[in-house]
Write an enzyme that holds these catalytic residues in place. Structure first.
Site, PDB file in Angstrom:
ATOM      1  N   ARG A 132      10.077  -8.849 -61.419  1.00 31.73           N
ATOM      2  CA  ARG A 132       9.996  -9.945 -60.449  1.00 31.73           C
ATOM      3  C   ARG A 132       9.347 -11.175 -61.080  1.00 31.73           C
ATOM      4  NH1 ARG A 132       7.116  -6.774 -55.642  1.00 31.73           N
ATOM      5  NH2 ARG A 132       7.174  -8.838 -54.658  1.00 31.73           N
ATOM      6  N   LEU A 147       7.005   2.410 -58.095  1.00 32.48           N
ATOM      7  CA  LEU A 147       8.035   1.489 -57.637  1.00 32.48           C
ATOM      8  C   LEU A 147       7.396   0.677 -56.525  1.00 32.48           C
ATOM      9  CD1 LEU A 147      11.433   3.436 -57.295  1.00 32.48           C
ATOM     10  CD2 LEU A 147      10.755   1.830 -59.090  1.00 32.48           C
ATOM     11  N   ASP A 148       7.552  -0.637 -56.580  1.00 36.72           N
ATOM     12  CA  ASP A 148       7.019  -1.464 -55.507  1.00 36.72           C
ATOM     13  C   ASP A 148       7.610  -1.028 -54.171  1.00 36.72           C
ATOM     14  OD1 ASP A 148       5.684  -2.919 -57.410  1.00 36.72           O
ATOM     15  OD2 ASP A 148       7.192  -4.517 -57.501  1.00 36.72           O
ATOM     16  N   LYS A 149       6.862  -1.255 -53.114  1.00 34.10           N
ATOM     17  CA  LYS A 149       7.331  -0.900 -51.774  1.00 34.10           C
ATOM     18  C   LYS A 149       8.738  -1.431 -51.489  1.00 34.10           C
ATOM     19  CE  LYS A 149       6.127  -1.555 -46.879  1.00 34.10           C
ATOM     20  NZ  LYS A 149       5.142  -2.130 -45.941  1.00 34.10           N
TER      21      LYS A 149
END
Length: 264
Positions: free
Chosen positions: A184, A72-74
């Site tokens: 995104r 999971l992205d930050k």
């Protein structure tokens, strides 16, 4: 589904980042937590200054070594899955690669998104900016597919840019593939960037949400994860409820009833 309205008063939200991570599921083989926005999964050379990581926190909470299964992205919050052994981790990674895992996300995007659709748009793997200078070869795009469904829309009486009003949508996303930054990049591709995305989004709308709502994060949440248990084969369905910050925002926008009940 569409609305145009005045905003409700802001709701004070306590900082959740200093707390132990909520455990969504744990057995002898796996543990899943609800990761907050702003927390790295593990150490990264990109964020050398960070000192807190989901992997170390979960290890401390469980007293066992853990192995991350996916990323999971930050800035993304939600379901994060770990295994307690390398063997179980490999089995789960194979399930992800084989498409046996279903993932559902919730996002706030700019504009009125279509009612539903599928984004089938190959993505080039992120590479060092100097790679092509030395090799002369550009990387090819990898297959990337995302299904989505719009849950609610709103038109705010606030000018952001050249228009007198601003439009936003609440969208449920289901990626079929797992490319880096897929959601995104896909929503940037269809001109509905996710709010709070400082890399692929639009600065004016990000700034509006910071100033109007106090939102300093990416509005993307990994709400559900379903996968076959690596030992029993029985489907495991995990749900990560929205944090108080996102709930407060959705309440101000009048969108709480549009969110699936298990995600609230």
């Amino acid at each position: 589904m569409e609305s145009s309205q005045a905003l409700s008063p802001p709701v004070a939200v306590p900082d959740q980042n200093d707390k132990a991570l909520p455990i969504l599921f744990q057995d002898d083989y796996l543990v899943a937590v609800n990761k907050p926005s702003g927390l790295l999964v593990h150490r990264s050379p990109i964020d050398r200054h960070e000192t807190r990581f989901a992997l170390q926190t979960v290890r401390n909470q469980t007293g066992r070594r853990v192995y991350p299964i996916h990323r999971l992205d930050k800035p993304t919050s939600g379901v994060l899955l770990f295994a307690f052994s390398p063997e179980i981790a490999r089995t789960l990674v194979e399930s992800f690669t084989a498409g046996a895992v279903q993932k559902s996300y919730l996002a706030v995007v700019r504009g009125y998104a279509p009612d539903d659709g599928t984004i089938d748009y190959p993505l080039v793997e992120d590479q060092d900016k100097h790679d092509h200078i030395y090799t002369g070869i550009e990387k090819e795009g990898q297959a990337a597919v995302t299904d989505f469904r719009t849950l609610a829309r709103i038109e705010l009486q606030s000018a952001v840019g050249r228009y007198d009003t601003s439009r936003y949508s609440l969208v449920a996303l289901s990626p079929r593939t797992g490319r880096r930054h897929q959601l995104r990049r896909h929503f940037k591709h269809i001109f509905h960037p996710i709010i709070g995305d400082t890399r692929y989004g639009e600065g004016r709308h990000n700034r509006f949400f910071r100033e109007e709502f106090g939102m300093h994060r990416l509005l993307l949440h990994a709400a559900e994860l379903t996968f076959p248990h690596p030992v029993t084969g029985v489907p495991v369905e995990l749900t990560a409820p929205l944090d108080r910050e996102l709930m407060a925002l959705l309440a101000r926008l009048g969108w709480l009833n549009a969110v699936p009940p298990g995600w609230r």
